[in-house]
Motif scaffolding. Structure first.
Motif, PDB file in Angstrom:
ATOM      1  N   ALA A  69      -0.378  -3.048 -16.714  1.00  0.00           N
ATOM      2  CA  ALA A  69       0.706  -2.328 -15.822  1.00  0.00           C
ATOM      3  C   ALA A  69       0.652  -3.163 -14.236  1.00  0.00           C
ATOM      4  CB  ALA A  69       0.249  -0.915 -15.237  1.00  0.00           C
ATOM      5  N   ASN A  70       1.571  -3.240 -13.674  1.00  0.00           N
ATOM      6  CA  ASN A  70       1.618  -3.868 -12.374  1.00  0.00           C
ATOM      7  C   ASN A  70       0.931  -2.817 -11.344  1.00  0.00           C
ATOM      8  OD1 ASN A  70       4.888  -5.038 -13.389  1.00  0.00           O
ATOM      9  ND2 ASN A  70       2.858  -6.332 -12.945  1.00  0.00           N
ATOM     10  N   PHE A  71       0.602  -3.385 -10.145  1.00  0.00           N
ATOM     11  CA  PHE A  71       0.015  -2.868  -8.969  1.00  0.00           C
ATOM     12  C   PHE A  71       0.802  -2.570  -7.845  1.00  0.00           C
ATOM     13  CE2 PHE A  71      -3.248  -2.480  -5.896  1.00  0.00           C
ATOM     14  CZ  PHE A  71      -3.711  -1.239  -6.062  1.00  0.00           C
ATOM     15  N   LEU A  72       0.986  -1.596  -7.320  1.00  0.00           N
ATOM     16  CA  LEU A  72       1.759  -1.281  -6.174  1.00  0.00           C
ATOM     17  C   LEU A  72       0.963  -0.580  -4.812  1.00  0.00           C
ATOM     18  CD1 LEU A  72       4.107  -1.568  -8.273  1.00  0.00           C
ATOM     19  CD2 LEU A  72       5.415  -0.382  -6.736  1.00  0.00           C
ATOM     20  N   LEU A  73       1.019  -1.023  -3.734  1.00  0.00           N
ATOM     21  CA  LEU A  73       0.521  -0.261  -2.426  1.00  0.00           C
ATOM     22  C   LEU A  73       1.970   0.430  -1.828  1.00  0.00           C
ATOM     23  CD1 LEU A  73      -2.086  -2.814  -1.268  1.00  0.00           C
ATOM     24  CD2 LEU A  73      -2.533  -0.805  -2.417  1.00  0.00           C
ATOM     25  N   ILE A  74       1.613   1.647  -1.664  1.00  0.00           N
ATOM     26  CA  ILE A  74       2.730   2.449  -0.936  1.00  0.00           C
ATOM     27  C   ILE A  74       2.279   3.394   0.168  1.00  0.00           C
ATOM     28  CG2 ILE A  74       4.703   4.095  -1.866  1.00  0.00           C
ATOM     29  CD1 ILE A  74       3.736   3.644  -4.681  1.00  0.00           C
ATOM     30  N   ARG A  75       3.300   3.517   1.157  1.00  0.00           N
ATOM     31  CA  ARG A  75       3.022   4.331   2.174  1.00  0.00           C
ATOM     32  C   ARG A  75       4.293   4.593   2.836  1.00  0.00           C
ATOM     33  NH1 ARG A  75      -0.389   0.222   5.835  1.00  0.00           N
ATOM     34  NH2 ARG A  75       1.104  -1.250   6.699  1.00  0.00           N
ATOM     35  N   GLU A  76       4.442   5.438   3.848  1.00  0.00           N
ATOM     36  CA  GLU A  76       5.643   5.960   4.330  1.00  0.00           C
ATOM     37  C   GLU A  76       6.355   4.723   4.680  1.00  0.00           C
ATOM     38  OE1 GLU A  76       6.261   9.246   5.288  1.00  0.00           O
ATOM     39  OE2 GLU A  76       8.555   8.474   5.667  1.00  0.00           O
ATOM     40  N   GLY A  77       7.733   4.610   4.043  1.00  0.00           N
ATOM     41  CA  GLY A  77       8.659   3.577   4.521  1.00  0.00           C
ATOM     42  C   GLY A  77       8.354   2.204   4.197  1.00  0.00           C
ATOM     43  N   HIS A  78       7.216   2.028   3.410  1.00  0.00           N
ATOM     44  CA  HIS A  78       6.588   0.713   3.026  1.00  0.00           C
ATOM     45  C   HIS A  78       6.093   0.622   1.857  1.00  0.00           C
ATOM     46  CE1 HIS A  78       4.267  -2.775   5.076  1.00  0.00           C
ATOM     47  NE2 HIS A  78       4.777  -3.349   4.035  1.00  0.00           N
ATOM     48  N   ILE A  79       6.467  -0.459   0.974  1.00  0.00           N
ATOM     49  CA  ILE A  79       5.758  -0.976  -0.315  1.00  0.00           C
ATOM     50  C   ILE A  79       5.329  -2.353  -0.053  1.00  0.00           C
ATOM     51  CG2 ILE A  79       6.054  -1.278  -2.871  1.00  0.00           C
ATOM     52  CD1 ILE A  79       7.706   1.168  -2.822  1.00  0.00           C
ATOM     53  N   LEU A  80       4.021  -2.606  -0.745  1.00  0.00           N
ATOM     54  CA  LEU A  80       3.547  -3.908  -0.933  1.00  0.00           C
ATOM     55  C   LEU A  80       3.170  -4.250  -2.261  1.00  0.00           C
ATOM     56  CD1 LEU A  80       2.503  -6.628   0.496  1.00  0.00           C
ATOM     57  CD2 LEU A  80       0.294  -5.522   1.030  1.00  0.00           C
ATOM     58  N   THR A  81       3.427  -5.377  -2.800  1.00  0.00           N
ATOM     59  CA  THR A  81       3.020  -5.681  -4.042  1.00  0.00           C
ATOM     60  C   THR A  81       3.226  -7.091  -4.373  1.00  0.00           C
ATOM     61  OG1 THR A  81       3.408  -5.157  -6.325  1.00  0.00           O
ATOM     62  CG2 THR A  81       5.403  -5.660  -5.281  1.00  0.00           C
ATOM     63  N   ARG A  82       2.645  -7.797  -5.078  1.00  0.00           N
ATOM     64  CA  ARG A  82       2.475  -9.261  -5.382  1.00  0.00           C
ATOM     65  C   ARG A  82       3.776  -9.987  -5.780  1.00  0.00           C
ATOM     66  NH1 ARG A  82      -1.658 -12.612  -5.954  1.00  0.00           N
ATOM     67  NH2 ARG A  82      -1.216 -14.777  -6.817  1.00  0.00           N
ATOM     68  N   HIS A  83       4.104 -11.088  -5.162  1.00  0.00           N
ATOM     69  CA  HIS A  83       5.273 -11.545  -5.262  1.00  0.00           C
ATOM     70  C   HIS A  83       5.093 -12.269  -6.749  1.00  0.00           C
ATOM     71  CE1 HIS A  83       2.393 -14.779  -4.153  1.00  0.00           C
ATOM     72  NE2 HIS A  83       3.293 -15.668  -4.526  1.00  0.00           N
TER      73      HIS A  83
END
Ligand code: PLP
Ligand code: COI
Length: 336
Positions: A220-234
């Motif tokens: 599976a891929n990995f995502l960091l998430i918080r209020e109004g913002h998602i960060l994941t590898r390009h």
């Protein structure tokens, strides 16, 4: 199929009693057919058995409340299947050829497509079948393409339980040029580090971060998430370009999240999860919340240790589209 989750078979362990199959010989694909699910004739010297010439895909078909069956983003999965085949120097089937095999198969096993929250998992697989153990440095000139169908429910036993993840900062998941190829060898390569981490740290999954660079887990891929913002590898060649990842990022943009795609380090991830969320995305995983990260000598609780509210919100938004309860604004579904 209205049984409770506890009665559902493990993901991928039961099959429709039919499969689709086609063979590639003399430079061309023969006709495909839907046949009873059964062992296939394979020479013991078949290329795949010795030199791992294999790639596969995984996507789902959903039975909606009106009983019609819908495939989710099969076009993207078949494009990736073709790229995988090309990178392994296997014969590359036309997307339409594979798509027709999938729809012919679903027509024959319509009855076993589960109702929500289940789905029918479709598994095309392409293997090199040339019988030649001397062909270590030569591609297979013959191949078999098959499509299996498996009624599925949750991938992670425990359903919505937050996952424990081992942060692996040394081992790699696969050879660096094959990260975005969906080939069995990558899963075999991840197995040793995954089993070792499970034994040593009692975790559910391993997040591969060679040299501190966060990539993805074994499936599976990995995502960091918080209020109004998602960060994941390009998107680079180090990891599989998930169709679920792409769908979630598109939906998150629609919902007003800022979507950031770039490389990030384990240290940045550790800072993020003090207040933010982390989740795994994939066809099988859907969007599964992470409860804790374990790193040499340290356990880091992600947020409050439960599946985060944004993870739940994004997962529900995706599942509602897949199951026909929310509009398909991006044209992701195809009626069979
Ligand atoms: N990464 C790996 C290694 C996978 O096996 C999968 C599952 O297919 C994914 C990511 C997610 O891809 P997708 O969302 O297309 O299923
Ligand atoms: C998928 O999500 O389709 C996967 O590939 C996971 C699978 C290896 C079980």
């Amino acid at each position: 199929m209205s049984a409770t989750a506890a009665q559902h078979p493990p993901f991928g362990s039961v099959f429709a009693d039919v499969m689709a199959i086609a063979w590639y010989r003399d430079g061309q694909w023969g006709p495909s057919s839907v046949v009873p699910l059964a062992p296939i004739p394979l020479h013991p010297a078949a290329h795949v058995l010795h030199y791992a010439s294999e790639c596969f895909e995984g996507f789902k078909a959903y039975r909606w409340a009106d009983d019609r069956i819908h495939l989710f983003r099969m076009d993207r999965h078949l494009a990736r299947f073709r790229q995988s085949a090309e990178s392994l120097v296997l014969p590359v089937p036309e997307a339409r050829f594979v798509g027709d095999m999938v729809t012919a198969l679903i027509e024959r096993c319509h009855a076993v497509v589960p109702e929500a929250p289940g789905a029918l998992y479709l598994r095309p697989a392409l293997i090199g079948t040339t019988a030649n153990i001397g062909a270590a440095a030569a591609p297979s000139t013959e191949a078999c393409l098959m499509v299996l169908a498996s009624p599925v429910w949750d991938y992670f036993s425990g359903g919505a339980k937050p996952l424990k993840i081992w942060v692996e900062e040394h081992a790699t998941r696969c050879a660096s040029h094959l990260g975005c190829t969906k080939t069995g060898g990558n899963y075999a390569a991840a197995l040793g580090p995954t089993m070792a981490a499970r034994r040593a740290h009692q975790v559910d999954q391993v997040l591969f971060c060679p040299g501190g660079d966060v990539q993805e887990t074994g499936a599976a891929n990995f995502l960091l998430i918080r209020e109004g913002h998602i960060l994941t590898r390009h998107l680079d060649r180090s990891f599989l370009h998930g169709v679920t990842r792409d769908s979630l990022l598109t939906m998150a943009g629609d919902l007003g999240y800022r979507v950031e795609e770039r490389a990030f380090s384990v240290d940045e991830m550790v800072q993020w999860v003090k207040t933010g969320e982390a989740a795994l995305s994939g066809t099988a995983a859907v969007l599964a919340g992470v409860g804790s990260l374990q790193r040499a000598g340290e356990t880091i609780t992600v947020g409050d240790g439960q599946v985060g509210v944004h993870t739940q919100r994004l997962r529900s938004a995706l599942v509602e589209i897949q199951q026909g309860r929310a509009p398909d604004r991006h044209g992701w579904l195809q009626t069979v």
